[in-house]
Design a protein around this motif. Structure first.
Motif, PDB file in Angstrom:
ATOM      1  N   VAL A 117      57.303 -20.563   9.097  1.00 37.15           N
ATOM      2  CA  VAL A 117      57.916 -20.185  10.512  1.00 37.15           C
ATOM      3  C   VAL A 117      59.680 -20.129  10.345  1.00 37.15           C
ATOM      4  CG1 VAL A 117      58.344 -21.203  12.766  1.00 37.15           C
ATOM      5  CG2 VAL A 117      56.166 -21.401  11.708  1.00 37.15           C
ATOM      6  N   LEU A 118      59.869 -21.079   9.539  1.00 36.29           N
ATOM      7  CA  LEU A 118      61.691 -21.036   9.123  1.00 36.29           C
ATOM      8  C   LEU A 118      61.852 -19.811   8.369  1.00 36.29           C
ATOM      9  CD1 LEU A 118      64.046 -22.540   8.870  1.00 36.29           C
ATOM     10  CD2 LEU A 118      63.305 -23.636   6.811  1.00 36.29           C
ATOM     11  N   HIS A 119      61.173 -19.271   7.194  1.00 35.67           N
ATOM     12  CA  HIS A 119      61.595 -18.428   6.855  1.00 35.67           C
ATOM     13  C   HIS A 119      61.543 -16.908   7.470  1.00 35.67           C
ATOM     14  CE1 HIS A 119      62.280 -19.678   2.359  1.00 35.67           C
ATOM     15  NE2 HIS A 119      61.456 -20.620   2.868  1.00 35.67           N
ATOM     16  N   THR A 120      60.411 -16.898   8.607  1.00 32.91           N
ATOM     17  CA  THR A 120      60.349 -15.715   9.438  1.00 32.91           C
ATOM     18  C   THR A 120      61.574 -15.825  10.314  1.00 32.91           C
ATOM     19  OG1 THR A 120      58.126 -15.737   9.134  1.00 32.91           O
ATOM     20  CG2 THR A 120      59.151 -14.916  11.205  1.00 32.91           C
ATOM     21  N   ALA A 121      61.869 -17.172  10.867  1.00 28.30           N
ATOM     22  CA  ALA A 121      62.849 -17.001  11.761  1.00 28.30           C
ATOM     23  C   ALA A 121      64.408 -16.819  11.057  1.00 28.30           C
ATOM     24  CB  ALA A 121      63.083 -18.571  12.447  1.00 28.30           C
ATOM     25  N   VAL A 122      64.744 -17.049   9.952  1.00 23.49           N
ATOM     26  CA  VAL A 122      66.002 -16.695   9.124  1.00 23.49           C
ATOM     27  C   VAL A 122      66.053 -15.188   9.030  1.00 23.49           C
ATOM     28  CG1 VAL A 122      67.153 -16.872   7.145  1.00 23.49           C
ATOM     29  CG2 VAL A 122      66.184 -19.088   7.834  1.00 23.49           C
ATOM     30  N   ASP A 123      64.978 -14.667   8.657  1.00 21.61           N
ATOM     31  CA  ASP A 123      64.849 -13.170   8.564  1.00 21.61           C
ATOM     32  C   ASP A 123      65.042 -12.470  10.083  1.00 21.61           C
ATOM     33  OD1 ASP A 123      64.753 -12.934   5.883  1.00 21.61           O
ATOM     34  OD2 ASP A 123      62.561 -12.395   6.039  1.00 21.61           O
ATOM     35  N   GLY A 124      64.471 -13.054  11.052  1.00 24.31           N
ATOM     36  CA  GLY A 124      64.716 -12.647  12.332  1.00 24.31           C
ATOM     37  C   GLY A 124      66.143 -12.682  12.793  1.00 24.31           C
ATOM     38  N   TYR A 125      66.791 -13.663  12.615  1.00 25.22           N
ATOM     39  CA  TYR A 125      67.950 -13.876  12.816  1.00 25.22           C
ATOM     40  C   TYR A 125      68.988 -13.147  12.287  1.00 25.22           C
ATOM     41  CZ  TYR A 125      72.850 -15.952  12.460  1.00 25.22           C
ATOM     42  OH  TYR A 125      74.193 -16.077  12.698  1.00 25.22           O
ATOM     43  N   ASN A 126      68.642 -12.805  10.960  1.00 28.11           N
ATOM     44  CA  ASN A 126      69.511 -11.782  10.127  1.00 28.11           C
ATOM     45  C   ASN A 126      69.013 -10.268  10.548  1.00 28.11           C
ATOM     46  OD1 ASN A 126      70.621 -13.811   8.670  1.00 28.11           O
ATOM     47  ND2 ASN A 126      69.152 -13.699   7.095  1.00 28.11           N
ATOM     48  N   LYS A 127      68.008 -10.117  10.990  1.00 22.25           N
ATOM     49  CA  LYS A 127      67.768  -8.705  11.503  1.00 22.25           C
ATOM     50  C   LYS A 127      68.235  -8.592  13.119  1.00 22.25           C
ATOM     51  CE  LYS A 127      64.188  -8.206   8.508  1.00 22.25           C
ATOM     52  NZ  LYS A 127      65.075  -7.783   7.145  1.00 22.25           N
ATOM     53  N   GLY A 128      68.828  -9.574  13.838  1.00 24.90           N
ATOM     54  CA  GLY A 128      69.206  -9.580  14.976  1.00 24.90           C
ATOM     55  C   GLY A 128      68.672  -9.842  16.085  1.00 24.90           C
ATOM     56  N   PHE A 129      67.473 -10.298  15.894  1.00 22.93           N
ATOM     57  CA  PHE A 129      66.460 -10.596  16.864  1.00 22.93           C
ATOM     58  C   PHE A 129      66.829 -11.909  17.857  1.00 22.93           C
ATOM     59  CE2 PHE A 129      63.650  -7.807  14.468  1.00 22.93           C
ATOM     60  CZ  PHE A 129      63.305  -7.143  15.226  1.00 22.93           C
ATOM     61  N   VAL A 146      71.723 -23.683  13.843  1.00 22.57           N
ATOM     62  CA  VAL A 146      71.963 -22.734  13.010  1.00 22.57           C
ATOM     63  C   VAL A 146      71.654 -21.290  13.077  1.00 22.57           C
ATOM     64  CG1 VAL A 146      72.108 -22.068  10.315  1.00 22.57           C
ATOM     65  CG2 VAL A 146      72.089 -24.553  10.997  1.00 22.57           C
ATOM     66  N   LEU A 147      70.462 -20.939  13.564  1.00 25.55           N
ATOM     67  CA  LEU A 147      70.012 -19.733  13.952  1.00 25.55           C
ATOM     68  C   LEU A 147      70.188 -19.270  15.435  1.00 25.55           C
ATOM     69  CD1 LEU A 147      66.774 -19.782  11.923  1.00 25.55           C
ATOM     70  CD2 LEU A 147      69.120 -19.158  11.084  1.00 25.55           C
ATOM     71  N   GLY A 148      70.709 -20.404  16.248  1.00 28.04           N
ATOM     72  CA  GLY A 148      70.846 -19.819  17.744  1.00 28.04           C
ATOM     73  C   GLY A 148      69.767 -19.572  18.559  1.00 28.04           C
ATOM     74  N   ALA A 149      68.495 -20.125  18.007  1.00 29.65           N
ATOM     75  CA  ALA A 149      67.247 -19.911  18.693  1.00 29.65           C
ATOM     76  C   ALA A 149      67.150 -21.063  19.769  1.00 29.65           C
ATOM     77  CB  ALA A 149      66.036 -20.151  17.649  1.00 29.65           C
ATOM     78  N   ARG A 150      66.257 -20.405  20.907  1.00 33.71           N
ATOM     79  CA  ARG A 150      66.032 -21.280  21.927  1.00 33.71           C
ATOM     80  C   ARG A 150      64.808 -22.122  21.600  1.00 33.71           C
ATOM     81  NH1 ARG A 150      63.849 -21.288  27.087  1.00 33.71           N
ATOM     82  NH2 ARG A 150      63.181 -19.010  27.148  1.00 33.71           N
ATOM     83  N   ILE A 151      64.699 -23.418  21.954  1.00 25.96           N
ATOM     84  CA  ILE A 151      63.670 -24.287  21.708  1.00 25.96           C
ATOM     85  C   ILE A 151      62.939 -24.357  22.868  1.00 25.96           C
ATOM     86  CG2 ILE A 151      62.704 -26.146  20.624  1.00 25.96           C
ATOM     87  CD1 ILE A 151      64.116 -24.627  18.655  1.00 25.96           C
ATOM     88  N   ALA A 152      61.628 -23.814  23.073  1.00 30.18           N
ATOM     89  CA  ALA A 152      60.871 -23.973  24.166  1.00 30.18           C
ATOM     90  C   ALA A 152      59.579 -25.026  23.907  1.00 30.18           C
ATOM     91  CB  ALA A 152      59.867 -22.608  24.501  1.00 30.18           C
ATOM     92  N   ASN A 153      59.479 -25.893  24.965  1.00 30.83           N
ATOM     93  CA  ASN A 153      58.432 -26.972  24.875  1.00 30.83           C
ATOM     94  C   ASN A 153      58.041 -26.993  26.270  1.00 30.83           C
ATOM     95  OD1 ASN A 153      57.156 -29.272  24.824  1.00 30.83           O
ATOM     96  ND2 ASN A 153      58.334 -30.004  22.934  1.00 30.83           N
ATOM     97  N   LYS A 154      56.688 -27.235  26.576  1.00 33.23           N
ATOM     98  CA  LYS A 154      56.083 -27.220  27.815  1.00 33.23           C
ATOM     99  C   LYS A 154      56.508 -28.576  28.189  1.00 33.23           C
ATOM    100  CE  LYS A 154      51.707 -26.271  30.219  1.00 33.23           C
ATOM    101  NZ  LYS A 154      50.624 -25.853  30.200  1.00 33.23           N
TER     102      LYS A 154
END
Length: 185
Positions: free
Chosen positions: A132-144, A171-179
């Motif tokens: 999940v982490l490596h996918t997120a890092v690549d997603g960040y680097n690809k502008g998603f 670090v990646l600026g992702a939003r953390i969602a949690n029900k």
């Protein structure tokens, strides 16, 4: 436009050859809820599933982990109710074999998402601090833009899980969602 990427939620990673164990089992219902929500909304769903060949001495993971997610084995099937859902809804899902930690590495994922004008990806699955982490890092680097569903990711390493959640956000600026925190999509 958005897409859900379900990462490595297989028998081997939940209860099999390289198991997350109880934390992986505990997210089953939540992953299924999110998958059904995306399907009902007509959003893209990607099953990004680790693929290994039996006896592959050249894959870098061979030195790090026991054999897992071997082509054609029961361990490579989706775990639990997600396998049943997939069997009934296969036409709604893009199944993507991956051979590295990141779902973007060596795959057509970026191209597929761009063709569909996807700008936001939602990540669920295992392991929080590896694939999940490596996918997120690549997603960040690809502008998603990214949403990580904290209640739908798990790891066999509790400290790694917590570190990764903080890394996604800070670090990646992702939003953390949690029900449970009222930040559900």
């Amino acid at each position: 436009m958005k897409a859900l990427i379900v990462i490595d939620y297989t028998v081997d990673f939940v209860v099999g050859k390289l198991p997350v164990g109880k934390p992986g089992v505990e997210i089953e219902t939540r992953i299924l809820e999110i998958v059904e929500q995306f399907a009902n909304n007509g959003d893209d769903i990607v099953m990004a599933v680790d693929l290994h060949e039996e006896g592959d001495a050249y894959h870098p993971e061979t030195k790090l982990f026991p054999p897992h997610n071997i082509r054609g084995t029961e361990g490579r099937k989706l775990y639990g109710k997600l396998e049943d859902w997939y069997a009934a809804n296969e036409r709604l899902v893009y199944w993507m074999d991956k051979k590295r930690y990141s779902a973007f590495c060596g795959t057509d994922l970026k191209q597929r998402l761009r063709e569909r004008n996807i700008v936001e990806i939602h990540l669920v699955g295992v392991c929080t601090d590896i694939c999940v982490l490596h996918t997120a890092v690549d997603g960040y680097n690809k502008g998603f833009r990214m949403i990580i569903h904290e209640d739908a990711v798990a790891s066999f390493n509790p400290l790694g899980h917590e570190w990764a959640i903080g890394h996604f956000e800070k670090v990646l600026g992702a939003r953390i969602a949690n029900k449970g925190r009222g930040t559900d999509e």
